[in-house]
Design an enzyme around this catalytic site. Structure first.
Site, PDB file in Angstrom:
ATOM      1  N   SER A   1      12.615 -49.798 -15.080  1.00 52.78           N
ATOM      2  CA  SER A   1      11.604 -49.437 -16.070  1.00 52.78           C
ATOM      3  C   SER A   1      12.172 -48.430 -17.081  1.00 52.78           C
ATOM      4  O   SER A   1      13.170 -48.721 -17.735  1.00 52.78           O
ATOM      5  CB  SER A   1      10.353 -48.900 -15.370  1.00 52.78           C
TER       6      SER A   1
ATOM      7  N   ASP B   1       4.565 -59.267 -15.696  1.00 50.38           N
ATOM      8  CA  ASP B   1       4.632 -57.819 -15.918  1.00 50.38           C
ATOM      9  C   ASP B   1       3.576 -57.410 -16.941  1.00 50.38           C
ATOM     10  O   ASP B   1       3.594 -57.865 -18.086  1.00 50.38           O
ATOM     11  CB  ASP B   1       6.032 -57.438 -16.412  1.00 50.38           C
TER      12      ASP B   1
ATOM     13  N   HIS C   1       4.749 -55.330 -12.799  1.00 48.37           N
ATOM     14  CA  HIS C   1       5.717 -54.287 -13.140  1.00 48.37           C
ATOM     15  C   HIS C   1       6.148 -53.478 -11.925  1.00 48.37           C
ATOM     16  O   HIS C   1       7.293 -53.024 -11.867  1.00 48.37           O
ATOM     17  CB  HIS C   1       5.113 -53.350 -14.190  1.00 48.37           C
TER      18      HIS C   1
END
Length: 288
Positions: free
Chosen positions: A170, A235, A264
């Site tokens: 991320s 996501d 995610h």
């Protein structure tokens, strides 16, 4: 990475701020610290104390495999570092840059589980303003933080670049891409990566503006190491299209892992996540 309100998006469009302000709005959600580091009288040894929120899942013996210390960045902050000895015969060490809403305490159990399953040691660190690290989170500090971690990994433990796998998750893909674009390593793994801050806020953005933040899309082509990209197709935070766009710009892409149905924050819960990592680390890297 949190969503911006309509008024904030309008403000960004009409009065574009500096990249640092975009970064702060989009990216940084440091949790209340889930651990403390206590230094002994000699000033050279640090002891990790986890809070209940860290959700430690292992015995004290596994905890003894974790070494923590503080190091200083080029911007003057002191950041917490963690070296997890998961395997005595590990060839590779993951330099792991975690997500935006966790700290080392919360990640420690995951690191032990991951490293032991793919036969890698793991070195990680907390960004400025996270956990026991001083300062405030910012884009510039992200880059200084990973530089300090890279130096500590190489000098304190004597690990050569060809034995380091740079792993970013991320927001952690931002410092990871920046470092990998400047230094060659064994490989790079990008887990749920973003192309840039503006492209997250404005999905139709086609180019990088001067006030954009986290421009992974403009740096990834400079990476000369093999790159594995992992992204969930559902996501909800960083759209799957970001992973695809970065894959298309890689100099040395390997077969990506598109996790069907994953969001995610749950990619690692799917069986193919560990399977792909094992295959990459134990088989493919040998032949690259």
């Amino acid at each position: 990475m949190n969503n911006l309100s309509f008024s904030e998006l309008c403000c960004l469009f009409c009065c574009p701020p500096c990249p640092g302000k975009i970064a702060s709005k989009l990216a940084f959600l440091p949790p209340d610290p889930t651990y403390t580091l206590i230094c002994d009288e000699s000033g050279s040894r640090w002891t990790l104390h986890l809070s209940e929120r860290a959700d430690w899942q292992y015995s004290s013996r596994e905890k003894d495999a974790i070494e923590c210390f503080m190091t200083r960045t080029s911007r003057g902050n002191r950041i917490a570092c963690m070296f997890v000895r998961c395997s005595p015969n590990a060839k590779y060490t993951l330099l792991f840059s975690h997500g935006n809403a966790v700290d080392l305490g919360q990640m420690s159990s995951f690191y032990i589980g991951l490293g032991s399953r793919i036969n890698c040691n793991i070195f990680s660190y907390d960004y400025s303003g996270y956990g026991s690290s001083s300062g405030k989170p910012s884009e510039k500090n992200l880059y200084a933080d990973i530089d300090a971690a890279w130096i500590a990994l190489r000098t304190r433990y004597g690990i050569r670049p060809e034995h380091v796998i740079i792993y970013g998750q991320s927001i952690g893909t931002v410092p990871s891409v920046d470092l990998a674009a400047r230094y060659e390593s064994a490989a790079v793994i990008l887990h749920s990566p973003l192309t840039s801050g503006m492209r997250v806020a404005f999905p139709d953005t086609k180019k990088t503006y001067c006030f954009d933040a986290f421009p992974n899309i403009d740096k990834i082509s400079k990476i000369t190491s093999p790159v594995l990209i992992i992204h969930g197709t559902e996501d909800e935070v960083i759209d799957f299209s970001h992973g695809l766009a970065l894959f298309e710009r890689c100099q040395r892409p390997v077969e990506p892992l598109w996790v069907e149905g994953a969001g995610h924050n749950d990619v690692e819960l799917y069986g193919q996540y560990l399977e792909r990592l094992k295959q990459f680390v134990t088989q493919e890297l040998v032949n690259l």
